[in-house]
Motif scaffolding. Structure first.
Motif, PDB file in Angstrom:
ATOM      1  N   ALA A  79       0.833  -1.208   0.000  1.00  0.00           N
ATOM      2  CA  ALA A  79       0.000   0.000   0.000  1.00  0.00           C
ATOM      3  C   ALA A  79       0.867   1.256   0.000  1.00  0.00           C
ATOM      4  CB  ALA A  79      -0.923  -0.011   1.218  1.00  0.00           C
ATOM      5  N   ARG A  80       1.967   1.226   0.741  1.00  0.00           N
ATOM      6  CA  ARG A  80       2.861   2.400   0.783  1.00  0.00           C
ATOM      7  C   ARG A  80       3.556   2.601  -0.568  1.00  0.00           C
ATOM      8  NH1 ARG A  80       4.740   5.907   4.592  1.00  0.00           N
ATOM      9  NH2 ARG A  80       2.584   5.608   5.243  1.00  0.00           N
ATOM     10  N   ARG A  81       3.982   1.509  -1.202  1.00  0.00           N
ATOM     11  CA  ARG A  81       4.586   1.617  -2.540  1.00  0.00           C
ATOM     12  C   ARG A  81       3.588   2.234  -3.523  1.00  0.00           C
ATOM     13  NH1 ARG A  81       8.951  -1.486  -4.419  1.00  0.00           N
ATOM     14  NH2 ARG A  81       7.837  -1.852  -6.364  1.00  0.00           N
ATOM     15  N   GLN A  82       2.337   1.778  -3.439  1.00  0.00           N
ATOM     16  CA  GLN A  82       1.295   2.303  -4.324  1.00  0.00           C
ATOM     17  C   GLN A  82       1.077   3.791  -4.066  1.00  0.00           C
ATOM     18  OE1 GLN A  82      -0.156   0.750  -6.774  1.00  0.00           O
ATOM     19  NE2 GLN A  82      -1.658   2.297  -7.323  1.00  0.00           N
ATOM     20  N   ALA A  83       1.077   4.189  -2.797  1.00  0.00           N
ATOM     21  CA  ALA A  83       0.890   5.600  -2.446  1.00  0.00           C
ATOM     22  C   ALA A  83       2.032   6.456  -3.004  1.00  0.00           C
ATOM     23  CB  ALA A  83       0.799   5.755  -0.932  1.00  0.00           C
ATOM     24  N   ILE A  84       3.245   5.927  -2.972  1.00  0.00           N
ATOM     25  CA  ILE A  84       4.400   6.652  -3.497  1.00  0.00           C
ATOM     26  C   ILE A  84       4.260   6.841  -5.005  1.00  0.00           C
ATOM     27  CG2 ILE A  84       6.896   6.497  -3.942  1.00  0.00           C
ATOM     28  CD1 ILE A  84       7.079   5.057  -1.152  1.00  0.00           C
ATOM     29  N   LEU A  85       3.868   5.785  -5.713  1.00  0.00           N
ATOM     30  CA  LEU A  85       3.708   5.870  -7.165  1.00  0.00           C
ATOM     31  C   LEU A  85       2.581   6.830  -7.538  1.00  0.00           C
ATOM     32  CD1 LEU A  85       4.231   2.159  -8.272  1.00  0.00           C
ATOM     33  CD2 LEU A  85       5.861   4.049  -8.390  1.00  0.00           C
ATOM     34  N   GLU A  86       1.482   6.804  -6.792  1.00  0.00           N
ATOM     35  CA  GLU A  86       0.370   7.734  -7.062  1.00  0.00           C
ATOM     36  C   GLU A  86       0.811   9.179  -6.835  1.00  0.00           C
ATOM     37  OE1 GLU A  86      -2.855   6.362  -4.640  1.00  0.00           O
ATOM     38  OE2 GLU A  86      -3.223   4.597  -5.892  1.00  0.00           O
ATOM     39  N   ALA A  87       1.601   9.393  -5.773  1.00  0.00           N
ATOM     40  CA  ALA A  87       2.104  10.744  -5.491  1.00  0.00           C
ATOM     41  C   ALA A  87       3.051  11.206  -6.591  1.00  0.00           C
ATOM     42  CB  ALA A  87       2.806  10.772  -4.132  1.00  0.00           C
TER      43      ALA A  87
END
Length: 200
Positions: free
Chosen positions: A12-20
């Motif tokens: 989930a954190r990796r996904q949040a980084i990519l979305e940001a």
């Protein structure tokens, strides 16, 4: 925390980084995105970013992988549902243009605007993405010959290259306009002209 829950949280954190990162690319057209900016956007330290991605290049690769998975899974569906060659070509072009319009930040990656000064392998990866698209277009046009359409090998190469050049050009215009000029603007009229070329 159980190993599975920990893995979920990291995902989930990796996904949040990519979305940001995609948002930063969209909201800062023409700018180079730094890890410090990205860390602020995510709300973590730069060290925390590097716990999930060993480098900024890997973050960009993560976005390119998302583009590849999304576009090529939808392309497979188009090919399964459509049998007529020109319609297949049109829908494949529309897929790329529509994806671009919905994902301005990722379009900066696809035209190389966001990759200036970044690792050369990222540009190679994007180039391979377009090579796959062009190969798909060639395959569609070659298959059209099996259904009675007269087309030489040179025409297959020329027409697939033309379609890709037009799509890439529209993506470039979208980025150059600061995302003001939609890649889908005037497309129906332009496709009508391309349609004549493909059916000639």
């Amino acid at each position: 925390m159980s190993p599975s829950a920990d893995k979920q949280q990291r995902g989930a954190r990796r996904q949040a980084i990519l979305e940001a990162l995609a948002r930063e690319l969209e909201e800062r057209p023409g700018e180079r995105i730094t890890t410090a900016q990205l860390a602020r956007a995510v709300g973590v330290s730069e060290a925390a970013l590097y716990r999930h991605f060993p480098s900024k290049a890997k973050m960009f690769e993560g976005l390119i992988e998302f583009v590849e998975e999304t576009v090529f899974s939808l392309a497979t569906r188009i090919l399964a549902e459509e049998k007529e060659a020109v319609t297949r070509c049109e829908k494949l072009c529309l897929l790329l243009l529509g994806f671009s319009e919905k994902n301005p930040g990722m379009t900066r990656l696809l035209v190389g605007d966001a990759l200036t000064g970044e690792h050369a392998r990222l540009r190679t990866r994007v180039s391979q993405f377009y090579d796959r698209i062009e190969t798909q277009l060639k395959q569609i046009l070659r298959e059209a010959r099996l259904h009675g359409q007269t087309m030489t090998d040179d025409q297959v190469k020329t027409r697939s290259s033309l379609l890709l050049a037009i799509v890439e050009g529209r993506l470039q215009q979208f980025v150059r306009s600061g995302f003001e000029r939609s890649p889908l603007a005037q497309w129906p009229a332009q496709w009508a002209s391309l349609n004549c070329v493909l059916r000639d």
